[in-house]
Design a protein around this motif. Structure first.
Motif, PDB file in Angstrom:
ATOM      1  N   ILE A  50      -6.030   7.865   5.845  1.00 27.91           N
ATOM      2  CA  ILE A  50      -5.448   8.354   4.596  1.00 27.91           C
ATOM      3  C   ILE A  50      -5.087   9.830   4.773  1.00 27.91           C
ATOM      4  CG2 ILE A  50      -5.857   8.709   2.118  1.00 27.91           C
ATOM      5  CD1 ILE A  50      -7.880   6.351   2.309  1.00 27.91           C
ATOM      6  N   SER A 106       3.449   2.830   2.653  1.00 24.55           N
ATOM      7  CA  SER A 106       2.990   2.301   3.924  1.00 24.55           C
ATOM      8  C   SER A 106       3.630   0.914   4.068  1.00 24.55           C
ATOM      9  CB  SER A 106       1.470   2.222   3.836  1.00 24.55           C
ATOM     10  OG  SER A 106       0.921   1.672   4.976  1.00 24.55           O
ATOM     11  N   GLU A 166      -5.290   6.442  -1.378  1.00 20.12           N
ATOM     12  CA  GLU A 166      -4.710   5.139  -1.080  1.00 20.12           C
ATOM     13  C   GLU A 166      -4.610   4.333  -2.366  1.00 20.12           C
ATOM     14  OE1 GLU A 166      -5.865   2.747   2.562  1.00 20.12           O
ATOM     15  OE2 GLU A 166      -6.654   1.460   0.994  1.00 20.12           O
ATOM     16  N   LYS A 220       0.833  -1.209   0.000  1.00 20.79           N
ATOM     17  CA  LYS A 220       0.000   0.000   0.000  1.00 20.79           C
ATOM     18  C   LYS A 220       0.864   1.253   0.000  1.00 20.79           C
ATOM     19  CE  LYS A 220      -2.310   1.050   3.918  1.00 20.79           C
ATOM     20  NZ  LYS A 220      -3.346   0.889   4.957  1.00 20.79           N
ATOM     21  N   TYR A 222       0.374   5.843  -0.305  1.00 16.59           N
ATOM     22  CA  TYR A 222      -0.509   6.998  -0.448  1.00 16.59           C
ATOM     23  C   TYR A 222       0.102   7.916  -1.491  1.00 16.59           C
ATOM     24  CZ  TYR A 222      -2.400   5.201   3.911  1.00 16.59           C
ATOM     25  OH  TYR A 222      -2.952   4.389   4.860  1.00 16.59           O
TER      26      TYR A 222
END
Ligand SMILES: *[C@@H]1O[C@H](CO)[C@@H](O)[C@H](O)[C@H]1NC(C)=O
Ligand SMILES: *[C@@H]1O[C@H](CO)[C@@H](O)[C@H](O)[C@H]1NC(C)=O
Ligand SMILES: *[C@@H]1O[C@H](CO)[C@@H](O)[C@H](O)[C@H]1NC(C)=O
Ligand SMILES: *[C@@H]1O[C@H](CO)[C@@H](O)[C@H](O)[C@H]1NC(C)=O
Ligand SMILES: CC(=O)N[C@H]1CO[C@H](CO)[C@@H](O)[C@@H]1O
Length: 409
Positions: A144, A102, A150, A90, A92
């Motif tokens: 977020i 992340s 995301e 993941k 952002y």
């Protein structure tokens, strides 16, 4: 009668709960395809794809499965395209030049083993579902950062072994077969490094048998996610990825792999004849102690090993077994049952609430390999899902669900 109902409720708990939810039309499922990549005999695909198709919204992910397929959608067997690993993670993003990565809850340094889903050849026969009421929470608007979206990336590392001289050597990334002297960044590979990821990066090629004719073909990763919309009764799990090679040291500022810092990810298994260790039955045992930063209840656990692996066990500090996970070797020809390959890993689903890890607890991870032959670039990883919250007891499920199950299972 009452006892019978209770037993069947316990025995069928997981499948019943799923059947119940699926019939209630709550579980959503979607299958996606990654971008295509081209592989010819001996060639290596190693790529990161950004902003892959992925379920959107505030949801609880319940399972994630994947496999390599050809253009027609046929599963490709491991002896043709070896799935070294795939990772889904993941980040952002505000702009493509402004990405904030992340990672899962630990334990390795930097972005090392920071994925949420993934791993290797065992993917086809490894259970990934998360029992109710648990799930991997994603898309939570509160998490977020303002102005960011995301998104998810996919790393695929695959090795085409059609026509190669030495299949096992190629999938163990033996440097002599790849004829490389520098790693991906152009740094010279140390002479005592015999095999592993430093020698089988993208655009390298494993030695093909003389005269073998075979063209390139287009492949992709097909992956299926199942999820439910997030609601207040769902309990999030934290994902930890433990590595038997983790030195435990986190040198300040260093986020990469170095012999003094953190997770090494790979290691070598010397052959027992070369180490005079034949007396122990030719089993290479590697153990490591790892301190958990946070605690909770273990909901799911599974190990990751390479060919030669004979199983891995995670122990709690008082010596209790948290999970033993063993490789499932194939014995046929078809995709999902390829002879001699690890096609699955057994998983652990402790009765929720029954296996607890406390914050600061020192776990012991043990990874065993058959050391009759030498192996390079092997791994000893353990993936665990932990829930902070104690779940309700199984038998406090609403009776309507139990009777539903006893009728339909
Ligand atoms: C980006 O990540 C860094 C390090 O993880 C963090 O300190 C920073 O706050 C993040 N930025 C945003 C906008 O989330
Ligand atoms: C190995 O690589 C070297 C150059 O790095 C090249 O000269 C040699 O022909 C290669 N050997 C094979 C078998 O491909
Ligand atoms: C875990 O091990 C570390 C290092 O050996 C030690 O400092 C720590 O006290 C141990 N933690 C517990 C809970 O025993
Ligand atoms: C270890 O590997 C050798 C060679 O493949 C095999 O003969 C032996 O049965 C294996 N031992 C175990 C315990 O799996
Ligand atoms: C009977 C029981 O323990 N019920 C609890 C189940 O879990 C929810 C929260 O997840 C609690 O609010 C209930 O009290």
């Amino acid at each position: 009668m009452v006892l019978l109902l209770l037993l069947s409720t316990l025995a069928f708990d997981v499948s019943c709960t799923q059947a119940f939810l699926e019939n209630g039309n709550k579980i959503k499922s979607r299958t996606f395809r990654s971008p295509e990549f081209m592989l010819g005999p001996g060639s290596v695909e190693s790529n990161v794809y950004y902003d892959i198709d992925f379920p959107r919204g505030h949801i609880a992910l319940k399972s994630f499965n994947a496999e390599v397929v050809d253009q027609a959608g046929n599963p490709v067997p491991l002896y043709e395209t070896y799935f070294h690993h795939w990772l889904v993670g993941k980040y952002y993003e505000r702009r493509p030049s402004d990405r904030n990565f992340s990672r899962n809850s630990g334990l390795c340094q930097g972005q090392i083993l920071g994925q949420y889903f993934g791993l290797g050849s065992e993917t086809r026969k490894t259970a990934t579902h998360i029992p109710d009421p648990f799930g991997v929470e994603i898309g939570n608007p509160a998490e977020i950062p303002e102005g960011y979206q995301e998104k998810w990336y996919l790393v695929v590392h695959a090795i085409e072994t059609r026509g190669v001289e030495d299949r096992l050597g190629c999938i163990e990334c033996r440097c002599d077969l790849y004829n490389v002297t520098n790693d991906e960044d152009g740094n010279p590979i140390k002479p005592d490094y015999k095999g592993g990821l430093q020698c089988c990066y993208g655009q390298t090629r494993c030695k093909v048998s003389q005269g073998f004719q075979g063209g390139k073909r287009s492949l992709s990763l097909r992956y299926t996610a199942k999820w439910i919309d997030w609601d207040s009764s769902a309990i999030p799990v934290e994902i930890f990825m433990l590595d038997v090679t983790d030195t435990g040291k986190r040198l300040h500022g260093l986020t990469g792999i170095s012999p003094e810092n953190g997770c090494q990810v790979e290691y070598e298994v010397e052959s027992c004849s070369s180490t005079n260790a034949a007396g122990n039955g030719c089993v290479d045992i590697k153990r490591n102690s790892l301190t958990m930063p946070t605690g909770g209840y273990v909901i799911y656990a599974v190990a990751h090993q390479h060919v030669g692996g004979t199983g891995s066990t995670l122990y709690g500090q008082d010596g209790n077994i948290i999970c033993t996970s063993k490789p499932i070797y194939g014995n046929g020809n078809e995709a999902g049952n390829e002879d001699g390959y690890i096609v699955g890993m057994s998983t652990c689903y402790p009765e929720p609430g029954s296996v607890k890890i406390t914050a600061g607890e020192n776990l012991t991870l043990e990874s065993n390999y058959n050391s009759t032959n030498k192996h390079t670039g092997v791994m000893g990883l353990f993936y665990i899902y932990i829930a902070k919250q104690a779940p309700n007891m199984t038998f406090s499920h609403p009776p309507v669900q139990a009777s539903f199950c006893s009728i339909f299972s």
